[in-house]
Design a protein around this motif. Sequence first.
Motif, PDB file in Angstrom:
ATOM      1  N   UNK A  49     108.845  42.264   0.500  1.00 39.32           N
ATOM      2  CA  UNK A  49     109.306  42.238  -0.888  1.00 39.32           C
ATOM      3  C   UNK A  49     108.141  42.529  -1.828  1.00 39.32           C
ATOM      4  N   UNK A  50     108.502  42.953  -3.029  1.00 41.73           N
ATOM      5  CA  UNK A  50     107.538  43.242  -4.087  1.00 41.73           C
ATOM      6  C   UNK A  50     107.876  42.348  -5.262  1.00 41.73           C
ATOM      7  N   UNK A  51     106.883  41.628  -5.761  1.00 44.61           N
ATOM      8  CA  UNK A  51     107.085  40.691  -6.872  1.00 44.61           C
ATOM      9  C   UNK A  51     106.233  41.160  -8.048  1.00 44.61           C
ATOM     10  N   UNK A  52     106.832  41.231  -9.229  1.00 45.68           N
ATOM     11  CA  UNK A  52     106.110  41.604 -10.440  1.00 45.68           C
ATOM     12  C   UNK A  52     105.973  40.356 -11.303  1.00 45.68           C
ATOM     13  N   UNK A  53     104.734  39.986 -11.609  1.00 44.46           N
ATOM     14  CA  UNK A  53     104.455  38.839 -12.476  1.00 44.46           C
ATOM     15  C   UNK A  53     103.952  39.410 -13.800  1.00 44.46           C
ATOM     16  N   UNK A  54     104.717  39.235 -14.865  1.00 44.46           N
ATOM     17  CA  UNK A  54     104.354  39.809 -16.168  1.00 44.46           C
ATOM     18  C   UNK A  54     103.482  38.883 -16.997  1.00 44.46           C
ATOM     19  N   UNK A  55     103.425  37.632 -16.635  1.00 41.32           N
ATOM     20  CA  UNK A  55     102.623  36.662 -17.380  1.00 41.32           C
ATOM     21  C   UNK A  55     101.175  36.693 -16.901  1.00 41.32           C
ATOM     22  N   UNK A  56     100.329  35.953 -17.606  1.00 40.03           N
ATOM     23  CA  UNK A  56      98.934  35.843 -17.174  1.00 40.03           C
ATOM     24  C   UNK A  56      98.903  35.264 -15.763  1.00 40.03           C
ATOM     25  N   UNK A  57      98.032  35.799 -14.923  1.00 43.43           N
ATOM     26  CA  UNK A  57      97.910  35.348 -13.541  1.00 43.43           C
ATOM     27  C   UNK A  57      96.462  34.953 -13.295  1.00 43.43           C
ATOM     28  N   UNK A  58      96.246  33.730 -12.882  1.00 45.38           N
ATOM     29  CA  UNK A  58      94.904  33.215 -12.649  1.00 45.38           C
ATOM     30  C   UNK A  58      94.602  33.286 -11.156  1.00 45.38           C
ATOM     31  N   UNK A  59      93.501  33.924 -10.824  1.00 40.58           N
ATOM     32  CA  UNK A  59      93.066  34.035  -9.436  1.00 40.58           C
ATOM     33  C   UNK A  59      91.591  33.649  -9.407  1.00 40.58           C
ATOM     34  N   UNK A  60      91.345  32.394  -9.045  1.00 41.46           N
ATOM     35  CA  UNK A  60      89.969  31.896  -9.109  1.00 41.46           C
ATOM     36  C   UNK A  60      89.500  31.932 -10.554  1.00 41.46           C
ATOM     37  N   UNK A  61      88.315  32.492 -10.816  1.00 44.27           N
ATOM     38  CA  UNK A  61      87.824  32.565 -12.189  1.00 44.27           C
ATOM     39  C   UNK A  61      88.402  33.752 -12.973  1.00 44.27           C
ATOM     40  N   UNK A  62      89.123  34.635 -12.303  1.00 45.51           N
ATOM     41  CA  UNK A  62      89.666  35.835 -12.942  1.00 45.51           C
ATOM     42  C   UNK A  62      91.012  35.548 -13.605  1.00 45.51           C
ATOM     43  N   UNK A  63      91.258  36.224 -14.735  1.00 43.71           N
ATOM     44  CA  UNK A  63      92.551  36.146 -15.417  1.00 43.71           C
ATOM     45  C   UNK A  63      93.070  37.569 -15.553  1.00 43.71           C
ATOM     46  N   UNK A  64      94.262  37.810 -15.026  1.00 47.67           N
ATOM     47  CA  UNK A  64      94.890  39.129 -15.096  1.00 47.67           C
ATOM     48  C   UNK A  64      96.081  39.068 -16.036  1.00 47.67           C
ATOM     49  N   UNK A  65      96.413  40.170 -16.697  1.00 45.89           N
ATOM     50  CA  UNK A  65      97.535  40.223 -17.633  1.00 45.89           C
ATOM     51  C   UNK A  65      98.868  40.397 -16.907  1.00 45.89           C
ATOM     52  N   UNK A  66      98.866  40.336 -15.614  1.00 38.78           N
ATOM     53  CA  UNK A  66     100.053  40.477 -14.778  1.00 38.78           C
ATOM     54  C   UNK A  66      99.633  41.077 -13.447  1.00 38.78           C
ATOM     55  N   UNK A  67     100.478  40.937 -12.462  1.00 36.06           N
ATOM     56  CA  UNK A  67     100.164  41.501 -11.147  1.00 36.06           C
ATOM     57  C   UNK A  67     101.418  42.063 -10.503  1.00 36.06           C
ATOM     58  N   UNK A  68     101.205  42.939  -9.547  1.00 33.99           N
ATOM     59  CA  UNK A  68     102.261  43.394  -8.651  1.00 33.99           C
ATOM     60  C   UNK A  68     101.856  42.892  -7.273  1.00 33.99           C
ATOM     61  N   UNK A  69     102.654  41.978  -6.722  1.00 37.70           N
ATOM     62  CA  UNK A  69     102.333  41.366  -5.444  1.00 37.70           C
ATOM     63  C   UNK A  69     103.232  41.990  -4.371  1.00 37.70           C
ATOM     64  N   UNK A  70     102.605  42.536  -3.339  1.00 36.86           N
ATOM     65  CA  UNK A  70     103.336  43.129  -2.231  1.00 36.86           C
ATOM     66  C   UNK A  70     103.266  42.156  -1.068  1.00 36.86           C
ATOM     67  N   UNK A  71     104.424  41.631  -0.670  1.00 34.30           N
ATOM     68  CA  UNK A  71     104.469  40.699   0.452  1.00 34.30           C
ATOM     69  C   UNK A  71     104.929  41.472   1.683  1.00 34.30           C
ATOM     70  N   UNK A  72     104.154  41.385   2.745  1.00 34.17           N
ATOM     71  CA  UNK A  72     104.466  42.145   3.955  1.00 34.17           C
ATOM     72  C   UNK A  72     105.109  41.242   5.003  1.00 34.17           C
ATOM     73  N   UNK A  73     105.714  41.873   5.992  1.00 27.63           N
ATOM     74  CA  UNK A  73     106.253  41.090   7.097  1.00 27.63           C
ATOM     75  C   UNK A  73     105.089  40.584   7.929  1.00 27.63           C
TER      76      UNK A  73
END
Length: 126
Positions: free
Chosen positions: A8-32
């Motif tokens: 599945x592919x998940x689109x997060x449009x909100x701010x996404x915090x990854x450790x010390x980094x802040x992204x304005x959104x992400x596209x997450x690709x989940x694999x089998x």
Amino acid sequence: MDAKLIEKIIIVRDKYFYGPEVFQGIIMVETIKEGTPDFKADHTLDMVQTEPSKVYYSPDYSSAEKKAQLSRIPDYRPQLFWQPELKQNSFEFFTSDLTGIFKIKVEGFQKNGKGISIEKTFKVTE
């Protein structure tokens, strides 16, 4: 990446915090689980900013005063109502001066992700 490996592919449009980094959104690709690809570097790309939500015009004839103000202006809209992000269970609109058969079509998704489509017709006479 081989498309057969994507679950599945998940689109997060909100701010996404990854450790010390802040992204304005992400596209997450989940694999089998089996055959997960080996990524050796971060893959980022620049995205074009989306346009702000549009406000669509719809005349308001709800009161006698408003109706009198608009009664001298012909209304020949072939499309009576358009609101792409309908978030309530009901809506109201007024017909144009055109007569004929019109179709109402509502499409969307339920909270569980199941698609929904409703279609009705009605007739406008003089």
